[in-house]
Write an enzyme that holds these catalytic residues in place. Sequence first.
Site, PDB file in Angstrom:
ATOM      1  N   LYS A  79     -46.727  72.275 -31.277  1.00  0.00           N
ATOM      2  CA  LYS A  79     -45.689  71.156 -30.562  1.00  0.00           C
ATOM      3  C   LYS A  79     -45.137  70.263 -31.954  1.00  0.00           C
ATOM      4  CE  LYS A  79     -45.960  67.257 -27.540  1.00  0.00           C
ATOM      5  NZ  LYS A  79     -46.615  66.491 -26.581  1.00  0.00           N
ATOM      6  N   LEU A 128     -41.594  61.482 -26.846  1.00  0.00           N
ATOM      7  CA  LEU A 128     -42.633  62.087 -26.063  1.00  0.00           C
ATOM      8  C   LEU A 128     -43.238  61.504 -24.928  1.00  0.00           C
ATOM      9  CD1 LEU A 128     -45.366  62.636 -29.086  1.00  0.00           C
ATOM     10  CD2 LEU A 128     -43.278  63.987 -28.425  1.00  0.00           C
ATOM     11  N   SER A 154     -44.636  66.089 -22.224  1.00  0.00           N
ATOM     12  CA  SER A 154     -43.906  66.261 -23.389  1.00  0.00           C
ATOM     13  C   SER A 154     -44.052  67.324 -24.245  1.00  0.00           C
ATOM     14  CB  SER A 154     -44.026  65.101 -24.352  1.00  0.00           C
ATOM     15  OG  SER A 154     -45.591  64.928 -24.755  1.00  0.00           O
ATOM     16  N   VAL A 175     -50.679  62.470 -22.971  1.00  0.00           N
ATOM     17  CA  VAL A 175     -50.970  61.069 -22.763  1.00  0.00           C
ATOM     18  C   VAL A 175     -50.561  60.606 -21.596  1.00  0.00           C
ATOM     19  CG1 VAL A 175     -48.994  59.874 -23.670  1.00  0.00           C
ATOM     20  CG2 VAL A 175     -50.860  58.814 -24.147  1.00  0.00           C
ATOM     21  N   GLY A 176     -50.162  61.620 -20.659  1.00  0.00           N
ATOM     22  CA  GLY A 176     -49.867  60.869 -19.199  1.00  0.00           C
ATOM     23  C   GLY A 176     -49.687  62.214 -18.464  1.00  0.00           C
ATOM     24  N   GLY A 177     -50.133  63.369 -18.935  1.00  0.00           N
ATOM     25  CA  GLY A 177     -49.685  64.813 -18.282  1.00  0.00           C
ATOM     26  C   GLY A 177     -48.974  65.640 -19.314  1.00  0.00           C
ATOM     27  N   SER A 178     -48.775  65.384 -20.517  1.00  0.00           N
ATOM     28  CA  SER A 178     -47.972  65.999 -21.390  1.00  0.00           C
ATOM     29  C   SER A 178     -48.354  67.427 -21.791  1.00  0.00           C
ATOM     30  CB  SER A 178     -47.740  65.245 -22.670  1.00  0.00           C
ATOM     31  OG  SER A 178     -46.877  64.277 -22.612  1.00  0.00           O
TER      32      SER A 178
END
Length: 501
Positions: A79, A128, A154, A175-178
């Site tokens: 990434k 992101l 992201s 960090v939230g589903g990336s």
Amino acid sequence: PSVNVVSILSLPLPELSKKLRDGSLPPDHVFYAYVGKALQIATETNCITEFLQESETQLRKAKLMEKQGLLYGVPVSIKDSIDCQGHDSTLGFIKNLNKPAAEDSVVVQVLKRQGAIPFVKTNVPQSLISYDCKNLIFGQTCNPLLYTRTPGGSSGGEGALVGGGGSILGIGTDVGGSLRFPAAFCGICAIKPTGNRLSKRGIMAGVVGQKAVAAAVGPLAKDVESLALCLRALLSEDMFSLDSTVPPLPFNEEVYSSTKPLRIGYYETDFFTMPSPAMRRALRETKQLLEEAGHTLVPFELTNVDYVIFNYCLRGMFADGGRSFVKKFKGEMEKGGAGLLFWLAKAPHWLKILLSWIAKPFVRSISFYTVDEVWNIHHDIEDFCHQFIAQWKKLNLDVMLCPMLGPALGIGYPAKLSVAVSYTMLYNALDFPAGVVPVTLVTDEDEEELKGYKGYYQDWWDRTLAKAFRGSVGMPVAVQCVALPWQEELCLRFMKEVETL
């Protein structure tokens, strides 16, 4: 000409790595097969930001290593936000161009020591903090299964490249589903480990320094066995010595290969984002198949998810009133992306107060907090985590089966639907390992049933989400598999059970 590209590309990672290590497949053949395929997928989906020229040198180096690592000769995609020496980690910001990383991130160093060949960097959304995949430098990445859909984010470039078959193993962050959005949207597997199980040294964050919501780095691949192989390779002495802040916990084979029946908690909805018909069906069918396979399923009561998302996650991440976030966008306005969040962060204080009365609690989350309020948020998150674990222990659970947002939304929709991160972000706030496994495809019946989708609030967000799900027959839908902190091996074992159903 002597390279049988098709047969190389069809090998699952465990078999491919075995053939590379026993010498029956030359690393060059594998490398060029994947470079060719990656180029094709990049042309179709715009998922690659850079080819790592030195990968060809790395290939020669790997061949000369005395001890062959677990990932000997395996090409790996990385990434954009993960440092590779001599290359930019842009996060989709123009200001970060031509600022090459001084050294490889720890994860990339360990991959190389294990014989892997990092060969491309992949696209991300600007900042992101979004689950779409578009920025002003590299443009929009599309979903390899349907170009009008987002690949998720992201780690969207990873989802598209691995999902399209142009990479056999990818490394992303969450960090939230990336990691989980791209995997679910592109029909592949991924695991977000506990935040500190793998080293984050040399990995750029969307919001630097925030501690409320735990970020994690993890792998994406076509199947669970590949994820396990990757973790086995990364959880090595090399990583523990390169980053002493990571707990020296090697991969636990015993837990991963155990066959004893599991006690599995489950819920069909978080009562905040109403699941699409396909999501609900994916969960129900998986639950039933797990029961038929001899596991015990126990309903889990999920409460206050809206409160957790707004008061802990968003307030925690943007406790500075979104200031540091907004600062990054100076001179880089990108319509879309984190659009709404951005607009709110910039809104004057009186407007925020007014909005907080009329809109969902969402708006309340973006105002300025004092230091003691931030400490309170951290304390509340800890409390919430302990309550959640207490409920888990009371039911005597091993793991949890949870919905995963899907099918893939249309391009541009994630920006309008930042609220739909509720299913994934919960496990960043809790810092539990969480993986996704694709289990079904959207049917005509699901599509028909979607016409009656109202949502729990029947507001603009719910109406927009219904639109975003439309027209997805044949697209994959996944479930989330969750375990307690530091139990990545159990999480993977559970994911494997789900995959083999």
